[in-house]
Design a protein around this motif. Structure first.
Motif, mmCIF file in Angstrom:
data_model
loop_
_atom_site.group_PDB
_atom_site.id
_atom_site.type_symbol
_atom_site.label_atom_id
_atom_site.label_comp_id
_atom_site.label_asym_id
_atom_site.label_seq_id
_atom_site.Cartn_x
_atom_site.Cartn_y
_atom_site.Cartn_z
ATOM 1 N N ILE A 250 0.839 -1.202 0.000
ATOM 2 C CA ILE A 250 0.000 0.000 0.000
ATOM 3 C C ILE A 250 0.880 1.260 0.000
ATOM 4 O O ILE A 250 0.650 2.195 -0.780
ATOM 5 C CB ILE A 250 -0.958 -0.027 1.213
ATOM 6 N N VAL A 251 1.930 1.241 0.853
ATOM 7 C CA VAL A 251 2.836 2.394 0.910
ATOM 8 C C VAL A 251 3.503 2.588 -0.450
ATOM 9 O O VAL A 251 3.593 3.704 -0.983
ATOM 10 C CB VAL A 251 3.894 2.193 2.027
ATOM 11 N N TYR A 252 3.943 1.477 -1.061
ATOM 12 C CA TYR A 252 4.582 1.546 -2.378
ATOM 13 C C TYR A 252 3.632 2.136 -3.409
ATOM 14 O O TYR A 252 4.031 2.964 -4.229
ATOM 15 C CB TYR A 252 5.017 0.138 -2.799
ATOM 16 N N GLY A 253 2.366 1.732 -3.330
ATOM 17 C CA GLY A 253 1.370 2.263 -4.252
ATOM 18 C C GLY A 253 1.244 3.767 -4.130
ATOM 19 O O GLY A 253 1.273 4.488 -5.135
ATOM 20 N N PHE A 254 1.161 4.260 -2.889
ATOM 21 C CA PHE A 254 1.004 5.704 -2.700
ATOM 22 C C PHE A 254 2.261 6.459 -3.105
ATOM 23 O O PHE A 254 2.189 7.532 -3.711
ATOM 24 C CB PHE A 254 0.639 6.019 -1.241
ATOM 25 N N MET A 255 3.435 5.887 -2.810
ATOM 26 C CA MET A 255 4.680 6.586 -3.124
ATOM 27 C C MET A 255 4.922 6.676 -4.629
ATOM 28 O O MET A 255 5.605 7.590 -5.097
ATOM 29 C CB MET A 255 5.862 5.906 -2.425
ATOM 30 N N THR A 256 4.372 5.715 -5.381
ATOM 31 C CA THR A 256 4.532 5.783 -6.838
ATOM 32 C C THR A 256 3.303 6.391 -7.496
ATOM 33 O O THR A 256 3.189 6.399 -8.719
ATOM 34 C CB THR A 256 4.781 4.381 -7.431
ATOM 35 N N GLY A 257 2.341 6.875 -6.694
ATOM 36 C CA GLY A 257 1.145 7.501 -7.237
ATOM 37 C C GLY A 257 0.253 6.512 -7.979
ATOM 38 O O GLY A 257 -0.479 6.893 -8.875
ATOM 39 N N TRP A 258 0.301 5.241 -7.603
ATOM 40 C CA TRP A 258 -0.490 4.165 -8.238
ATOM 41 C C TRP A 258 -0.324 4.187 -9.752
ATOM 42 O O TRP A 258 -1.270 4.024 -10.502
ATOM 43 C CB TRP A 258 -1.970 4.266 -7.864
ATOM 44 N N SER A 259 0.913 4.423 -10.207
ATOM 45 C CA SER A 259 1.126 4.469 -11.650
ATOM 46 C C SER A 259 2.205 3.496 -12.102
ATOM 47 O O SER A 259 2.475 3.393 -13.289
ATOM 48 C CB SER A 259 1.523 5.885 -12.069
ATOM 49 N N GLU A 260 2.833 2.809 -11.139
ATOM 50 C CA GLU A 260 3.926 1.902 -11.518
ATOM 51 C C GLU A 260 3.367 0.485 -11.474
ATOM 52 O O GLU A 260 3.187 -0.094 -10.406
ATOM 53 C CB GLU A 260 5.091 2.079 -10.541
ATOM 54 N N PRO B 10 1.200 -4.860 -8.657
ATOM 55 C CA PRO B 10 0.640 -6.222 -8.674
ATOM 56 C C PRO B 10 1.584 -7.252 -8.084
ATOM 57 O O PRO B 10 1.126 -8.179 -7.400
ATOM 58 C CB PRO B 10 0.385 -6.508 -10.153
ATOM 59 N N ALA B 11 2.899 -7.079 -8.314
ATOM 60 C CA ALA B 11 3.854 -8.057 -7.779
ATOM 61 C C ALA B 11 3.802 -8.077 -6.258
ATOM 62 O O ALA B 11 3.776 -9.147 -5.641
ATOM 63 C CB ALA B 11 5.260 -7.727 -8.264
ATOM 64 N N LEU B 12 3.749 -6.882 -5.624
ATOM 65 C CA LEU B 12 3.738 -6.833 -4.162
ATOM 66 C C LEU B 12 2.426 -7.391 -3.607
ATOM 67 O O LEU B 12 2.429 -8.133 -2.621
ATOM 68 C CB LEU B 12 3.955 -5.397 -3.679
ATOM 69 N N PHE B 13 1.309 -7.048 -4.268
ATOM 70 C CA PHE B 13 0.035 -7.558 -3.754
ATOM 71 C C PHE B 13 -0.057 -9.070 -3.923
ATOM 72 O O PHE B 13 -0.611 -9.770 -3.071
ATOM 73 C CB PHE B 13 -1.142 -6.856 -4.432
ATOM 74 N N MET B 14 0.543 -9.585 -5.000
ATOM 75 C CA MET B 14 0.499 -11.033 -5.170
ATOM 76 C C MET B 14 1.498 -11.732 -4.258
ATOM 77 O O MET B 14 1.328 -12.898 -3.932
ATOM 78 C CB MET B 14 0.679 -11.408 -6.634
ATOM 79 N N LEU B 15 2.515 -10.987 -3.820
ATOM 80 C CA LEU B 15 3.419 -11.511 -2.794
ATOM 81 C C LEU B 15 2.637 -11.698 -1.486
ATOM 82 O O LEU B 15 2.851 -12.677 -0.762
ATOM 83 C CB LEU B 15 4.572 -10.522 -2.599
ATOM 84 N N VAL B 16 1.734 -10.757 -1.200
ATOM 85 C CA VAL B 16 0.855 -10.901 -0.034
ATOM 86 C C VAL B 16 0.041 -12.184 -0.173
ATOM 87 O O VAL B 16 -0.076 -12.985 0.763
ATOM 88 C CB VAL B 16 -0.089 -9.675 0.086
ATOM 89 N N ALA B 17 -0.496 -12.402 -1.397
ATOM 90 C CA ALA B 17 -1.303 -13.598 -1.636
ATOM 91 C C ALA B 17 -0.459 -14.856 -1.494
ATOM 92 O O ALA B 17 -0.921 -15.872 -0.969
ATOM 93 C CB ALA B 17 -1.930 -13.532 -3.025
ATOM 94 N N LEU B 18 0.792 -14.805 -1.961
ATOM 95 C CA LEU B 18 1.696 -15.957 -1.847
ATOM 96 C C LEU B 18 1.901 -16.351 -0.391
ATOM 97 O O LEU B 18 1.735 -17.521 -0.008
ATOM 98 C CB LEU B 18 3.038 -15.617 -2.494
ATOM 99 N N ALA B 19 2.224 -15.349 0.444
ATOM 100 C CA ALA B 19 2.473 -15.630 1.852
ATOM 101 C C ALA B 19 1.198 -16.123 2.529
ATOM 102 O O ALA B 19 1.230 -17.065 3.336
ATOM 103 C CB ALA B 19 2.998 -14.371 2.546
ATOM 104 N N LEU B 20 0.058 -15.513 2.154
ATOM 105 C CA LEU B 20 -1.226 -15.896 2.742
ATOM 106 C C LEU B 20 -1.583 -17.330 2.366
ATOM 107 O O LEU B 20 -2.069 -18.113 3.184
ATOM 108 C CB LEU B 20 -2.307 -14.936 2.258
ATOM 109 N N MET B 21 -1.306 -17.675 1.113
ATOM 110 C CA MET B 21 -1.624 -19.013 0.610
ATOM 111 C C MET B 21 -0.843 -20.079 1.395
ATOM 112 O O MET B 21 -1.406 -21.072 1.854
ATOM 113 C CB MET B 21 -1.243 -19.033 -0.869
ATOM 114 N N LEU B 22 0.481 -19.842 1.552
ATOM 115 C CA LEU B 22 1.313 -20.828 2.250
ATOM 116 C C LEU B 22 0.954 -20.895 3.724
ATOM 117 O O LEU B 22 0.731 -21.978 4.272
ATOM 118 C CB LEU B 22 2.789 -20.467 2.083
#
Lengths: 133, 192
Positions: free
Chosen positions: A20-30, A35-47
Motif C-alpha cells: 500500500i505504501v509503495y502504491g502511494f509513493m509511486t502515485g499508483w502508476s507503476e 501487482p507483484a507486491l500484492f500477489m506476494l501478499v497472496a503468496l504468503a497468505l496461501m502458504l
C-alpha cells in the motif's frame, strides 16, 4: 505448531502495508511493482493459510511437546520413491524439446514424443510391474 | 507431505502469473487509448459462459476428491446416479468441462484474429494472448494430469492413499488455475 504458519502469515502482515505504501509513493502508476507486491501478499497468505489449515486437520503433534516420544510418530507418512530413472528421462526429453525450439522445429517432435513416454513412465512407475497393487 | 510441496509450488506459480499481470497493467498504462478501442472487440457474454463452465469444473473436481478421500474410485450405482459416482466419473466430467473451456477459448481466439487482434498485431494483442494463453496452457496441462490420474485409478487393483493423494494434489492445481482465471477474467473482460 503455530510457528510454521506464522512464519508465512508474518510475511502477509509485512508485505500488505509495504504494497500500500509503495502504491502511494509511486502515485499508483507503476504497474510492475504494485501487482507483484500484492500477489506476494497472496503468496504468503496461501502458504501460511494452508499450513494453518493442515495443522488444524492433523491436530497436536508429538514433536510440539517436550515429552513427545519418537515412536509416537510411527506409521505411514506417504509414498516416496527410493530412487528412479524417470526424472532424468523427463529432463532429457524436455531438453531435446527446447533444443528443437532453438535449432529446428523437427527436433521438437522427437522431444514431444519422448516426453509422452517419460511422463507416463514416471507417473505409472509405482502402479505397474513389480509395484502393481 | 506431497500436498504441502504442491502448495509451495503453486505459490511460485502465483508469482509467475504476477509477472503476467504486471505486463498487462504496464502495457495498459502505457497506451490507454489502444485499450479503449481493442477491448470493445471482446465478446464478454461468451467469455462469461466459458468462465461458468470452468468454475463448475472446479466443483465436479471437488466432488471427485471427496470420492477419492473415501477411497472410492468407481461408481456404486447406475451411470446417471451422480450421488453414487466415484472419483473416475467426477474426474471424467471435470476433464470434459475443462476440454470445453479450452476449445471455446480456441474458438474465441479465431474470432479475435478475424477482428484484427493477433499476438503480433499490437501491445493489446500481446498482453491478451500472453495472459490468457499461458492460462490456457496451464488448463491443458491440468487436463493431461487428470488423464494420468484417471489412468492410475483404473490400473490400481486396490485404490489406496497413494492414488488418493495424487488425485487431491491435482485438484489443488485445478482450483488454483480456476482462481487465476477468475482474476484474469475480471481484469481482461470487466476492468478492461
Amino acid at each position: 505448531m503455530k510457528i510454521e504458519s506464522w512464519l508465512f502469515l508474518g510475511g502477509t502482515l509485512f508485505f500488505l502495508p509495504i504494497a500500500i505504501v509503495y502504491g502511494f509513493m509511486t502515485g499508483w502508476s507503476e504497474w510492475v511493482g504494485i501487482p507483484a507486491l500484492f500477489m506476494l501478499v497472496a503468496l504468503a497468505l496461501m502458504l501460511g493459510g494452508y499450513l494453518m489449515f493442515t495443522a488444524k486437520r492433523v491436530g497436536p503433534r508429538p514433536e510440539d511437546r517436550n515429552d513427545g516420544e519418537i515412536h509416537e510418530n510411527a506409521g505411514v507418512v506417504g509414498a516416496f520413491s527410493p530412487w528412479s530413472w524417470w526424472p532424468i528421462v523427463v529432463a532429457g526429453s524436455a531438453a531435446i524439446g527446447f533444443l528443437g525450439m532453438a535449432i529446428g522445429w523437427w527436433i521438437l517432435y522427437i522431444g514431444a514424443g519422448l516426453s509422452v513416454i517419460a511422463i507416463i513412465g514416471w507417473t505409472y512407475e509405482y502402479s505397474r510391474g513389480d509395484h502393481a497393487h | 507431505m506431497v500436498s504441502v510441496g504442491t502448495v509451495v509450488w503453486l505459490a511460485s506459480e502465483l508469482m509467475f502469473f504476477a509477472a503476467l499481470f504486471a505486463m498487462y497493467f504496464t502495457l495498459r498504462a502505457a497506451s490507454p487509448e489502444m485499450w479503449a478501442t481493442e477491448t470493445d472487440k471482446l465478446n464478454v457474454p461468451f467469455a462469461l459462459i466459458n468462465t461458468i463452465i470452468l468454475v463448475s469444473s472446479s466443483f465436479s473436481c471437488q466432488f471427485g476428491v471427496f470420492a477419492a478421500e473415501n477411497l472410492q474410485p468407481r461408481r456404486t450405482g447406475g451411470m446417471w446416479n451422480m450421488k453414487k459416482w466415484g472419483m473416475i466419473e467426477w474426474f471424467i466430467l471435470t476433464f470434459i468441462l475443462g476440454a470445453i473451456f479450452v476449445s471455446v477459448q480456441a474458438y474465441e481466439y479465431t474470432e479475435l484474429v478475424h477482428h484484427g487482434i493477433a499476438l503480433d498485431s499490437n501491445p493489446y494483442g500481446s498482453a491478451f494472448y500472453m495472459t490468457t494463453g499461458f492460462h490456457g496452457l496451464h488448463v491443458t496441462g491440468g487436463l493431461i494430469a487428470f488423464l494420468l490420474i484417471i489412468g492410475r485409478a483404473y490400473i490400481a487393483k486396490k485404490f489406496g492413499h497413494f492414488e488418493a493423494t495424487s488425485a487431491i494434489v491435482t485438484s489443488y492445481y485445478w482450483h488454483f488455475v480456476d482462481v487465476v482465471w477468475i482474476a484474469l477474467f475480471a481484469i481482461i473482460y470487466f476492468l478492461k
